[in-house]
Design an enzyme around this catalytic site. Sequence first.
Site, PDB file in Angstrom:
ATOM      1  N   HIS A 294       0.874  -1.357   0.012  1.00 13.95           N
ATOM      2  CA  HIS A 294      -0.025  -0.103   0.127  1.00 13.95           C
ATOM      3  C   HIS A 294       0.809   1.267  -0.177  1.00 13.95           C
ATOM      4  O   HIS A 294       1.944   1.233   0.812  1.00 13.95           O
ATOM      5  CB  HIS A 294      -0.876   0.207   1.035  1.00 13.95           C
ATOM      6  CG  HIS A 294      -1.690   1.180   1.466  1.00 13.95           C
ATOM      7  ND1 HIS A 294      -2.903   1.636   0.692  1.00 13.95           N
ATOM      8  CD2 HIS A 294      -1.336   2.622   2.039  1.00 13.95           C
ATOM      9  CE1 HIS A 294      -3.263   2.849   1.024  1.00 13.95           C
ATOM     10  NE2 HIS A 294      -2.371   3.366   1.682  1.00 13.95           N
ATOM     11  N   CYS A 320      -5.163  -0.174  -2.786  1.00 14.60           N
ATOM     12  CA  CYS A 320      -5.385   1.151  -2.059  1.00 14.60           C
ATOM     13  C   CYS A 320      -6.758   0.788  -1.316  1.00 14.60           C
ATOM     14  O   CYS A 320      -7.488   0.107  -1.596  1.00 14.60           O
ATOM     15  CB  CYS A 320      -5.530   2.369  -2.817  1.00 14.60           C
ATOM     16  SG  CYS A 320      -7.015   2.669  -3.820  1.00 14.60           S
ATOM     17  N   GLU A 321      -7.042   1.710  -0.154  1.00 12.49           N
ATOM     18  CA  GLU A 321      -8.131   1.339   0.563  1.00 12.49           C
ATOM     19  C   GLU A 321      -9.455   1.485  -0.057  1.00 12.49           C
ATOM     20  O   GLU A 321     -10.574   0.804   0.423  1.00 12.49           O
ATOM     21  CB  GLU A 321      -8.057   2.376   1.750  1.00 12.49           C
ATOM     22  CG  GLU A 321      -8.223   3.590   1.724  1.00 12.49           C
ATOM     23  CD  GLU A 321      -6.880   4.614   1.363  1.00 12.49           C
ATOM     24  OE1 GLU A 321      -6.861   5.560   2.067  1.00 12.49           O
ATOM     25  OE2 GLU A 321      -6.042   3.743   0.757  1.00 12.49           O
ATOM     26  N   GLN A 322      -9.641   2.229  -1.119  1.00 14.14           N
ATOM     27  CA  GLN A 322     -10.939   2.560  -1.817  1.00 14.14           C
ATOM     28  C   GLN A 322     -11.113   0.994  -2.653  1.00 14.14           C
ATOM     29  O   GLN A 322     -12.494   1.039  -3.292  1.00 14.14           O
ATOM     30  CB  GLN A 322     -10.961   3.358  -3.066  1.00 14.14           C
ATOM     31  CG  GLN A 322     -11.235   4.721  -2.071  1.00 14.14           C
ATOM     32  CD  GLN A 322      -9.686   5.149  -1.439  1.00 14.14           C
ATOM     33  OE1 GLN A 322      -8.516   4.611  -1.725  1.00 14.14           O
ATOM     34  NE2 GLN A 322      -9.667   6.421  -0.830  1.00 14.14           N
ATOM     35  N   TYR A 335      -7.369  10.777  -5.848  1.00 14.24           N
ATOM     36  CA  TYR A 335      -6.812   9.737  -4.937  1.00 14.24           C
ATOM     37  C   TYR A 335      -8.063   8.946  -4.543  1.00 14.24           C
ATOM     38  O   TYR A 335      -9.159   9.081  -4.170  1.00 14.24           O
ATOM     39  CB  TYR A 335      -6.412  10.308  -3.634  1.00 14.24           C
ATOM     40  CG  TYR A 335      -5.774   9.099  -2.843  1.00 14.24           C
ATOM     41  CD1 TYR A 335      -4.604   8.554  -3.066  1.00 14.24           C
ATOM     42  CD2 TYR A 335      -6.594   8.727  -1.774  1.00 14.24           C
ATOM     43  CE1 TYR A 335      -4.067   7.424  -2.462  1.00 14.24           C
ATOM     44  CE2 TYR A 335      -6.040   7.504  -0.784  1.00 14.24           C
ATOM     45  CZ  TYR A 335      -5.051   7.118  -0.985  1.00 14.24           C
ATOM     46  OH  TYR A 335      -4.376   6.195  -0.331  1.00 14.24           O
TER      47      TYR A 335
END
EC number: 2.8.3.8
Length: 507
Positions: A294, A320-322, A335
């Site tokens: 990440h 990524c966290e999304q 982002y």
Amino acid sequence: MQICSAREIAAFVQDGDTIVVSGCGWGLATPETLLEAIEQRFLSTGHPKNLFIVNALSIGDGGKRGLNRFAHKGMLRGIITSELFWTPSLQKLVYQNKIEAYCLPAGVIQQLLREVGAGRSGLITSTGLDTFVDPRQSGGKCSTACKHDLVELLHLHGREYLRYRPFKVDLALICGSVADLKGNISLNEEAVTLDCLHLAMAAHNSGGHCFAQIRDIVEAGTLPARSVTVPGVFIDALVEAPAQTIAYDTPYSPALSGAIKPSHPRIQSPLHDLARSIIAQRAAQELIENAAVHVGPGIPAGMRSTDRHHELVGKIWLSCEQGHHNGQLLGDTLYGAARGSEALLTSLDQYDFYSGGGLDIAFLGMSEVDHRGNVNISKVHGKVIGPGSFIDISQNTRKLVFCGLFTGADTQVKYSKNKLKIVKNGSHTKFVERTEHITFNAVNARKNGQEVLYITERAVFQLGPNGLILIETAPGIKAKRDVLAHMGFACKVDIQRKMPEHIFNAL
């Protein structure tokens, strides 16, 4: 299925409602038309007032859109979110203690709403232990106006956990691409899926309502079952918004939605700032093949422009966290979006992957570091920024690489004749005796066996048994003059090597 105007939905909202809102960052998957209509009704009538807003990843444009629309006197009673970076209007209310403000880890907020929808007794997790969200510190309370304890400490089978308490949801406001006349919703044309299903479920199963903003409405039965993210059983009404964009000021793009693959990779431009470039080059040396990786926003994101990163694309697993896996992860106002992803999970599934320890290495920012190795990014100079996904990621990843300028954003350096020279030290002491917040707890990291590095443009530190250890300096840098003299605490020195010269030659 009812099809309503945004004004009709705004008229339905009651004073004091608790509202969960989908969306993140610069307007990704955000029901902006609904938020605007609620704001306009309040400005015209003074209602709805005393609202309580819950949103995991924060939404805003640094001005008036997103959650900023609730920052009017009397409109907002409180908020639960993970960050306030894009919402300066709300940040001001928090600073003035005019609303109840709770900042919790983004993943925790989403996982808690899943528990609310499932009718369970809250979220029990180790995420957040010994950080500022631990009730032994502040319990996530970020204003003196806070009236509720959202977090409690539990002891189970000889171990400590946090329990995040559930709450009733009155309304969910979500966003989708297409819905049919039975209310089944697809997000296939969005850049992210986020947690829309679980927001809708939390509202429905709490006895509340869910309203969805949609770009297009089609006949019932025309959506492929596998394209439906939110079944119509959870939806009370649809609002058609033909002008809906994929993000603020960004029209629909099949490359961002994942409908098409780019014909070739888009290479990220090299950084023009020398100090940031050095950090990026040095951080990239920590990449290894086959690692699940990440890369956070800000200074760490510069690593994606390095030769080392380009060499390993296809040999590491980037996320990524999304919810994106691999692909060209974007930054700045996009982002959370990506081009050419190989997979796109819900953000909730991604947080489960992260909190379960699925990441091998994470590259994250740092605003303050103390002598123990604790890191703060959530409250700086008295202003609450929030942790975002930082706690979810940093507490559960095997190796952490924190990246930041040694003395703040106005640091200036020069590299010539194989030596780095400090032209100007910045005005921000980053290495301090005590941080304002503990967003990452170093004692916990040692107990959990995490490997931790702190990379700056002039020096590299390692987390040792008793705190920070200075292990590398850049060529030409004197440890005492250029490093230790600008720290707020004494630091152990064990310089094993110089920062690799080839990273400077690559600049």
